[in-house]
Scaffold this motif. Structure first.
Motif, PDB file in Angstrom:
ATOM      1  N   TYR A  95      48.392  39.178 -74.040  1.00 39.35           N
ATOM      2  CA  TYR A  95      49.456  39.985 -73.440  1.00 39.35           C
ATOM      3  C   TYR A  95      50.797  39.570 -74.028  1.00 39.35           C
ATOM      4  O   TYR A  95      51.030  38.394 -74.311  1.00 39.35           O
ATOM      5  N   ASP A  96      51.680  40.554 -74.174  1.00 40.70           N
ATOM      6  CA  ASP A  96      53.021  40.315 -74.717  1.00 40.70           C
ATOM      7  C   ASP A  96      53.938  39.878 -73.579  1.00 40.70           C
ATOM      8  O   ASP A  96      54.596  40.695 -72.948  1.00 40.70           O
ATOM      9  N   LEU A  97      53.978  38.575 -73.318  1.00 41.79           N
ATOM     10  CA  LEU A  97      54.748  38.043 -72.194  1.00 41.79           C
ATOM     11  C   LEU A  97      55.805  37.016 -72.603  1.00 41.79           C
ATOM     12  O   LEU A  97      56.679  36.687 -71.803  1.00 41.79           O
ATOM     13  N   THR A 154      55.949  44.005 -65.473  1.00 41.18           N
ATOM     14  CA  THR A 154      55.527  45.359 -65.856  1.00 41.18           C
ATOM     15  C   THR A 154      54.175  45.389 -66.576  1.00 41.18           C
ATOM     16  O   THR A 154      53.714  46.457 -66.959  1.00 41.18           O
ATOM     17  N   THR A 155      53.558  44.234 -66.743  1.00 43.14           N
ATOM     18  CA  THR A 155      52.276  44.151 -67.441  1.00 43.14           C
ATOM     19  C   THR A 155      51.140  44.047 -66.431  1.00 43.14           C
ATOM     20  O   THR A 155      51.187  43.220 -65.525  1.00 43.14           O
ATOM     21  N   ASP A 165      58.970  35.045 -73.834  1.00 44.83           N
ATOM     22  CA  ASP A 165      60.404  35.237 -74.047  1.00 44.83           C
ATOM     23  C   ASP A 165      60.748  34.390 -75.267  1.00 44.83           C
ATOM     24  O   ASP A 165      60.881  33.168 -75.164  1.00 44.83           O
ATOM     25  N   ARG A 197      60.558  39.982 -66.783  1.00 41.42           N
ATOM     26  CA  ARG A 197      60.504  41.452 -66.801  1.00 41.42           C
ATOM     27  C   ARG A 197      59.192  41.936 -67.414  1.00 41.42           C
ATOM     28  O   ARG A 197      58.518  42.812 -66.865  1.00 41.42           O
ATOM     29  N   LYS A 198      58.800  41.359 -68.552  1.00 44.94           N
ATOM     30  CA  LYS A 198      57.525  41.738 -69.185  1.00 44.94           C
ATOM     31  C   LYS A 198      56.358  41.445 -68.255  1.00 44.94           C
ATOM     32  O   LYS A 198      55.437  42.253 -68.120  1.00 44.94           O
ATOM     33  N   ASP A 227      58.674  35.881 -70.115  1.00 43.65           N
ATOM     34  CA  ASP A 227      59.704  36.862 -69.774  1.00 43.65           C
ATOM     35  C   ASP A 227      59.328  37.507 -68.434  1.00 43.65           C
ATOM     36  O   ASP A 227      58.312  38.188 -68.339  1.00 43.65           O
TER      37      ASP A 227
END
Length: 184
Positions: A105-107, A140-141, A109, A136-137, A134
């Motif tokens: 997952y793109d998490l 929303t993930t 920061d 925010r990430k 991050d």
């Protein structure tokens, strides 16, 4: 849900290990793998220690004992694959497996983590000073796996709280859990 970074912790007298040629256990892009022959892992001869834990350290990546594998199978934890290996220490072991992460997952920061050297061949950064998520990430993930790596830094594994609790309840050795750290 809470998530934790699995961090290898050497036990007293625990050995360090290396993969012998041909090396095939580092996967820059998460995917299932199939090998016709087991990789050979050997104790590093330049150390006197020969002890073994439930999680053996092999440069990049961890090797899981059959105890760890059975916990994952029993609970149906998702996000990784176990690839059987031969481990040569003072005798041969066939019950360890390389942990191949198949979920990411793109998490990360990258600024808060002080990430450096993004390369396409790795699909991410080659170095981070500290793994900071991050917020925010993360918010929303939709995380659908119990275990995963970060898409832009794949050196470590994250696990869900149920995985952490199951491994702790079983008294698994060779790792410690660090709570996921968020940027502000």
């Amino acid at each position: 849900m809470n998530y934790y970074l699995i961090f290898g912790r050497l036990q007293k007298n625990e050995a360090s290990f290396k993969e012998l040629e041909p090396k095939k256990l580092n996967f820059p892009h998460p995917a299932y793998a199939l090998h016709q022959k087991r990789s050979l892992i050997q104790v590093k001869e330049n150390y006197d220690e020969r002890g073994m834990s439930d999680f053996l350290k092999k440069g990049i990546g961890l090797l899981a004992s059959s105890k760890v594998q059975q916990i994952f199978f029993k609970h149906g934890f998702t996000g990784l694959q176990f690839l059987p290996v031969y481990v040569k220490n003072e005798k041969d072991f066939i019950d360890y497996a390389f942990i191949n992460p198949i979920a990411h997952y793109d998490l990360l920061d990258p600024i808060a983590s002080e990430a450096e050297d993004f390369t396409d061949s790795l699909g991410g950064f080659s170095f981070v000073f500290d793994q900071i998520i991050d917020r925010r990430k993360f918010g929303t993930t939709k995380i659908e796996h119990d275990c995963f790596t970060l898409s832009t830094y794949k050196s470590n594994y994250y696990v869900s709280e149920p995985v952490k609790l199951a491994l702790e309840a079983a008294g698994v050795t060779g790792i410690t859990f660090i709570p996921m750290e968020f940027s502000s």
